[in-house]
Design a protein around this motif. Sequence first.
Motif, mmCIF file in Angstrom:
data_model
loop_
_atom_site.group_PDB
_atom_site.id
_atom_site.type_symbol
_atom_site.label_atom_id
_atom_site.label_comp_id
_atom_site.label_asym_id
_atom_site.label_seq_id
_atom_site.Cartn_x
_atom_site.Cartn_y
_atom_site.Cartn_z
ATOM 1 N N PRO A 139 -4.359 3.497 3.303
ATOM 2 C CA PRO A 139 -3.023 4.493 2.957
ATOM 3 C C PRO A 139 -3.987 5.677 3.164
ATOM 4 C CG PRO A 139 -3.834 3.617 0.971
ATOM 5 C CD PRO A 139 -4.231 2.666 1.741
ATOM 6 N N LEU A 140 -3.234 6.762 3.936
ATOM 7 C CA LEU A 140 -3.830 8.112 4.068
ATOM 8 C C LEU A 140 -2.906 8.939 3.596
ATOM 9 C CD1 LEU A 140 -4.331 7.908 8.021
ATOM 10 C CD2 LEU A 140 -6.129 7.581 6.202
ATOM 11 N N ASN A 141 -3.418 10.302 3.272
ATOM 12 C CA ASN A 141 -2.475 11.328 2.714
ATOM 13 C C ASN A 141 -0.993 11.254 3.393
ATOM 14 O OD1 ASN A 141 -1.955 13.346 0.860
ATOM 15 N ND2 ASN A 141 -2.466 14.920 2.552
ATOM 16 N N LYS A 142 -1.002 11.242 4.560
ATOM 17 C CA LYS A 142 0.144 11.334 5.265
ATOM 18 C C LYS A 142 0.596 9.906 6.419
ATOM 19 C CE LYS A 142 -0.484 15.919 6.341
ATOM 20 N NZ LYS A 142 -0.120 17.116 6.890
ATOM 21 N N TYR A 160 1.025 -1.237 0.102
ATOM 22 C CA TYR A 160 -0.212 -0.083 -0.054
ATOM 23 C C TYR A 160 1.042 1.084 0.149
ATOM 24 C CZ TYR A 160 -3.023 -3.579 1.759
ATOM 25 O OH TYR A 160 -3.825 -4.736 1.680
ATOM 26 N N THR A 161 0.344 2.438 -0.752
ATOM 27 C CA THR A 161 1.197 3.380 -0.724
ATOM 28 C C THR A 161 0.411 4.808 -0.675
ATOM 29 O OG1 THR A 161 2.936 4.769 -1.979
ATOM 30 C CG2 THR A 161 1.366 3.573 -3.114
ATOM 31 N N ASN A 162 1.001 5.726 -0.102
ATOM 32 C CA ASN A 162 0.437 7.204 -0.078
ATOM 33 C C ASN A 162 1.216 8.149 -1.058
ATOM 34 O OD1 ASN A 162 2.412 7.964 1.454
ATOM 35 N ND2 ASN A 162 1.495 8.024 3.203
ATOM 36 N N TYR A 207 5.522 3.680 1.841
ATOM 37 C CA TYR A 207 5.012 2.120 1.773
ATOM 38 C C TYR A 207 4.754 1.251 2.789
ATOM 39 C CZ TYR A 207 6.501 4.004 -2.739
ATOM 40 O OH TYR A 207 6.680 4.577 -3.858
ATOM 41 N N TYR A 213 -9.928 9.401 2.109
ATOM 42 C CA TYR A 213 -9.262 10.901 2.718
ATOM 43 C C TYR A 213 -9.036 11.501 1.623
ATOM 44 C CZ TYR A 213 -5.237 8.645 0.292
ATOM 45 O OH TYR A 213 -4.209 8.414 -0.392
ATOM 46 N N PHE A 223 -0.889 5.863 7.574
ATOM 47 C CA PHE A 223 -1.641 4.573 7.359
ATOM 48 C C PHE A 223 -2.408 4.162 8.418
ATOM 49 C CE2 PHE A 223 2.211 4.404 4.804
ATOM 50 C CZ PHE A 223 1.938 4.072 3.610
ATOM 51 N N TYR A 268 5.880 10.404 6.334
ATOM 52 C CA TYR A 268 4.508 9.896 5.555
ATOM 53 C C TYR A 268 4.103 8.536 5.917
ATOM 54 C CZ TYR A 268 4.271 14.010 2.516
ATOM 55 O OH TYR A 268 4.168 15.410 1.977
ATOM 56 N N ASP A 280 -6.909 15.715 0.820
ATOM 57 C CA ASP A 280 -5.759 16.162 1.189
ATOM 58 C C ASP A 280 -5.648 16.706 2.862
ATOM 59 O OD1 ASP A 280 -4.460 16.169 -1.106
ATOM 60 O OD2 ASP A 280 -4.885 18.336 -1.872
#
Length: 189
Positions: A49-52, A9-11, A15, A102, A54, A32, A104
């Motif tokens: 994942p979230l903007n910044k 998973y990545t934002n 990762y 989510y 997990f 992040y 920004d």
Amino acid sequence: DNDIIIDVYTNGNAYAGLSLNGNVYTWGDISYGGKLPIDKLSSIDEIFPLNKGFISRKLDKSSYIWGPDDVLDGSDGGRTINDDLSFSDIAHVVNNIKEVYYNDNAILIFRENNTIFSWGDILYGGVIPYSIYMELAGNIVDVKAYPQGFIIIKDNGDVLIWGGFDGKSGNTMSLRLDKNGLRSTSNDV
């Protein structure tokens, strides 16, 4: 050790890998969520994942959130009602996660009991307006995030929208649409 990663998973900046045994491995930008703040995170069945950062969902349906210090306020210095949240402040409402959405500056949790919880910048839908909250009874069939807010679609066809709309003035609004069109609006800030 046969603990192989089966999903990543990545934002975009960090990762999180989920292993066959339910362990989490992270890498990337620490600011992040690229580094877990604990030694080991295990018994995980899903990562969001979230903007910044997990959110992970454990097999027992509890959850764990990691990322920078401001991952819980969801903002970059914007106006929030819930600044300075800690995970212990929201742990009881972040369990039983079905899905996470989510944008920004705000986060919305859709729980398995068909309820929602959001936090972050009020101008991005981080606070559910009372006018929307009162309309949430009934089954939610879909949730969407847009750059400045959130959209809920209910099983009766109603569409509930809240957050910012013009991207410049800092105004927020909530809308309720049903099969007959626009039913109500309110300025929430």
